[in-house]
Enzyme design. Sequence first.
Site, PDB file in Angstrom:
ATOM      1  N   ARG A  66       0.743  -1.097   0.198  1.00  0.00           N
ATOM      2  CA  ARG A  66       0.073   0.029  -0.229  1.00  0.00           C
ATOM      3  C   ARG A  66       1.031   1.384  -0.062  1.00  0.00           C
ATOM      4  O   ARG A  66       0.364   2.351  -0.596  1.00  0.00           O
ATOM      5  CB  ARG A  66      -0.942  -0.014   1.103  1.00  0.00           C
ATOM      6  N   THR A 109     -15.513  15.812   1.957  1.00  0.00           N
ATOM      7  CA  THR A 109     -16.856  15.965   2.202  1.00  0.00           C
ATOM      8  C   THR A 109     -17.484  14.686   2.429  1.00  0.00           C
ATOM      9  O   THR A 109     -17.083  13.397   1.877  1.00  0.00           O
ATOM     10  CB  THR A 109     -17.676  16.556   0.909  1.00  0.00           C
ATOM     11  N   HIS A 110     -18.248  14.682   3.540  1.00  0.00           N
ATOM     12  CA  HIS A 110     -18.751  13.381   3.882  1.00  0.00           C
ATOM     13  C   HIS A 110     -20.355  13.162   4.380  1.00  0.00           C
ATOM     14  O   HIS A 110     -20.886  14.305   4.667  1.00  0.00           O
ATOM     15  CB  HIS A 110     -18.226  13.006   5.430  1.00  0.00           C
ATOM     16  N   ASP A 142      -7.318  14.110   8.359  1.00  0.00           N
ATOM     17  CA  ASP A 142      -6.190  13.674   8.783  1.00  0.00           C
ATOM     18  C   ASP A 142      -5.967  12.235   8.829  1.00  0.00           C
ATOM     19  O   ASP A 142      -6.703  11.576   7.994  1.00  0.00           O
ATOM     20  CB  ASP A 142      -6.388  13.972  10.561  1.00  0.00           C
TER      21      ASP A 142
HETATM   22  C1  GRF Z   1     -20.878  12.027  -1.331  1.00  0.00           C
HETATM   23  O1  GRF Z   1     -22.305  11.894  -0.843  1.00  0.00           O
HETATM   24  C2  GRF Z   1     -19.561  11.997  -0.594  1.00  0.00           C
HETATM   25  O2  GRF Z   1     -19.982  12.685   0.728  1.00  0.00           O
HETATM   26  C3  GRF Z   1     -19.560  10.625  -0.188  1.00  0.00           C
HETATM   27  O3  GRF Z   1     -19.846   9.909  -1.391  1.00  0.00           O
HETATM   28  C4  GRF Z   1     -20.532  10.797  -2.173  1.00  0.00           C
HETATM   29  C5  GRF Z   1     -19.839  10.967  -3.534  1.00  0.00           C
HETATM   30  O4  GRF Z   1     -20.730  11.709  -4.476  1.00  0.00           O
HETATM   31  N1  GRF Z   1     -18.420  10.492   0.215  1.00  0.00           N
HETATM   32  P1  GRF Z   1     -20.401  12.171  -5.996  1.00  0.00           P
HETATM   33  O5  GRF Z   1     -19.464  11.219  -6.182  1.00  0.00           O
HETATM   34  O6  GRF Z   1     -19.639  13.437  -5.674  1.00  0.00           O
HETATM   35  O7  GRF Z   1     -21.741  12.286  -6.638  1.00  0.00           O
END
Ligand code: GRF
Length: 202
Positions: A66, A109-110, A142
């Site tokens: 990895r 983004t989550h 992180d």
């Molecule tokens: C998003 O909701 C993101 O938060 C998550 O996976 C999704 C990705 O969506 N980790 P996209 O590929 O930007 O349509």
Amino acid sequence: MSARLVVLVSGAGTNLQALLDACADPAYGAKVVAVGADRPAIEGLARARRAGLPTFVAQVTDHPERSGWDAALTEAVAEHEPDLVVLAGFMKILGARFLDRFGDRTVNTHPALLPAFPGAHAVREALAYGVRVTGCTVHFVDGGVDTGPVIAQRAVPVLDGDDEETLHMRIKEVENPLFVETVGRLAREGWTLSDRRVRIGR
Ligand code: GRF
């Protein structure tokens, strides 16, 4: 001068698309200079190509260790000299080398209100838990799984009858603009970080 963004994707790329659309306006203050992925043949890469952007793929399975993948990804991103690295649905945990080089300027983004429901199945787990409100979080990356300092969050109600797909779709409707707004503000205004608290502006 526009901040240089390298965006990493693993899937559909709706967040990437929202960013590309925003970058068309010079006042946004940032431009996507390259898009990378951990797998080939995904819509996210196709969106980048349609926008005329350079793309690269770094697959874990191409490396016996990895750490080799970590080095290859770090190198591929470094070539494009990013001011910010933006994970837009990138489904891999970054390695030590990558974080050493870019950990001070990598944003993710989550699709949940962290610290609730970290990991790859956030929407499914929020539904299974029965929460009435979930949402999305933009945060610095992180070494942990979705544990970095929170930059911005927005709530989304869970509706009776929601399944994983409908809920994720409604989250993305909120997530796409929050992501664009937050990346733009970081690029234009800079930020300070102290004791996990992020403040946008210098
Ligand atoms: C998003 O909701 C993101 O938060 C998550 O996976 C999704 C990705 O969506 N980790 P996209 O590929 O930007 O349509």
